[in-house]
Structure formats: C-alpha cells, structure tokens
Design an enzyme around this catalytic site. Structure first.
Site, mmCIF file in Angstrom:
data_model
loop_
_atom_site.group_PDB
_atom_site.id
_atom_site.type_symbol
_atom_site.label_atom_id
_atom_site.label_comp_id
_atom_site.label_asym_id
_atom_site.label_seq_id
_atom_site.Cartn_x
_atom_site.Cartn_y
_atom_site.Cartn_z
ATOM 1 C CB ALA A 29 -0.926 -0.005 1.203
ATOM 2 C CG ASN A 30 -0.052 4.667 -1.845
ATOM 3 O OD1 ASN A 30 -0.800 5.529 -1.394
ATOM 4 N ND2 ASN A 30 -0.349 3.981 -2.954
ATOM 5 N NE ARG A 31 4.523 6.821 5.017
ATOM 6 C CZ ARG A 31 4.454 6.079 6.125
ATOM 7 N NH1 ARG A 31 3.339 6.037 6.832
ATOM 8 N NH2 ARG A 31 5.507 5.387 6.513
ATOM 9 C CB ALA A 95 -1.577 7.376 -4.374
#
Ligand code: C5P
Length: 219
Positions: A29-31, A95
């Site tokens: 995942a990402n932020r 994102a």
C-alpha cells in the site's frame, strides 16, 4: 448558470491508495489518504456534476451526492473506471500502486524455517490515467492527472502530461516536511500545454473548489 458551473457534466474521479495483495492477510500500500480526491468529488457534485468516485481503501465517508465505488487493487480500479465511462471529464487523483505481486498466494505465507525470506515477484500495474488519456472513442474531453513528487516537480509533471495524454496535471510537492500525504493542506501547481499556474497553500477543500471552477472553464 454561474452557481452550477458543471451542470449536466458526467465526471469520473479516482482517489485514495490501492492495496495490492500478497496473500489473504498482507498487501502492498501507500500513504495516500484520499482526502484531495474526495474533496474534488464533493465540490464537483456541488457544482452540479454527476460524479462517480472510484476509491481505493480509505477511512473517509462517501462524499455527499456522489456515487462511490470502492475497490482494492489497481486492476479493479481500472475496471471500475472503464465501467463509469463515457464521461465528459476524468480526474485521476488516486495514488495507484505502480507494482503488484505477480502471483498472490491464496494461503498465508509462512516462515519455512530456512531463515530465508520469500521473494516477492512484482509486475507493473496498468496506468489508469494513461489508459484513459489515450482512449480512441471514449476519451473524456478533459483528462486531469496528479503528480506527487519530491523533486523536479514541473519537469516531471510536463513529462506526465505528454506521456499520459492528459490535458492538465495538478503537481504537488509531497516532501515529508510539507505534510501533504494525509494532511489537510495542499500547495499545487497546474501544468497544462499552455503553461504553469502556481496556487498558494490552501486547504484541500479550497483546492478542490477552485480546481472545479478551473475545470468548468476548460470543459
Ligand atoms: O506516474 P505517476 O504515478 O507519478 O502519475 C501520477 C498520475 O497518474 C496520477 O494522476 C495517478 O492517479 C495516475 N496513475 C494512474 N495509474 C497508475 C499510476 C498513476 O492512474 N498505475
């Protein structure tokens, strides 16, 4: 009318991160929080548009007046976007993970006692913005992308404008000291084929409202 600048327009918006499965309990995942994309969806609906928001996993509530479709992975996000077309405007704010695990395991991966970690083979995900920007028949009249960068902001945004077939890139500096990822404020620069427009630091809601005005002028 001036008060409903996007009346009658269909808009598809992506927002949030994607989760790419490793096994049934783990993912990449990402932020991304999804805040900026959700704010744009809500502002577009308030401006009279018919909005479909395709969202990766977030803790945010569905924006008011917006059809919200929840997905996990980049592949699922692309499929949902394709289902939402045709549209007049596409705003790709998600994102999206650049890579996914080539073969996610249908069982939880265990330590095998050898002391050696498993290898994760990654493959590239589809680029949703690039796919939409290069559609032959169903390309929305206005295609907007984002560029979250820590360096060479404008040069990178110009590159994306060309490569991805977009009409506008909303560029922002996501260096940690700016606290954009997850934060409530954003400082953006709009990059089009016509030039660059620098906006002052604003709340993400205000960026959304002004972006919707801008998009209404261009569409
Ligand atoms: O190449 P990069 O990820 O920096 O490009 C960012 C822009 O492209 C954003 O608008 C993002 O939503 C979009 N994108 C996408 N699908 C991907 C990667 C990025 O739609 N797989």
């Amino acid at each position: 009318p001036k008060d409903l600048p996007l009346k009658g327009k269909r808009i598809v918006i992506t927002a949030g991160p994607t989760h790419e499965p490793i096994d049934p309990v783990r993912y990449i995942a990402n932020r991304s929080s999804g805040k900026q994309g959700y704010a744009i969806a809500e502002a577009a609906a308030e401006a009279g548009a018919q909005v479909t928001l395709v969202s990766g996993p977030t803790i945010l509530a569905d924006p008011k007046g917006v059809e919200t479709i929840r997905v996990e992975s980049a592949n699922a996000m692309l499929a949902a976007v394709e289902c939402a077309l045709p549209a007049d405007i596409a705003i790709m704010a998600a994102a999206v993970a650049d890579w996914r695990v080539a073969h996610d395991s249908n069982q939880k991966i265990k330590k095998d006692g050898s002391g050696l970690p498993p290898a994760l083979n990654l493959v590239e995900n589809p680029d949703i913005l690039k796919t939409v920007g290069h559609l032959q028949d169903k390309r929305p009249k206005l295609v907007v992308g984002f560029a979250a960068e820590t360096n060479d902001l404008i040069a990178n945004a110009r590159g994306k404008l060309e490569r991805k077939g977009a009409d506008m890139i909303v560029a922002n500096d996501v260096s940690p000291e700016n606290n954009v990822m997850g934060g409530d404020n954003n400082t953006v620069r709009l990059v089009t084929h016509g030039g660059v427009e620098d906006w002052p630091k604003m709340g993400k809601d205000e960026v959304a409202r002004q972006l919707v005005q801008k998009i209404a002028e261009l569409s």
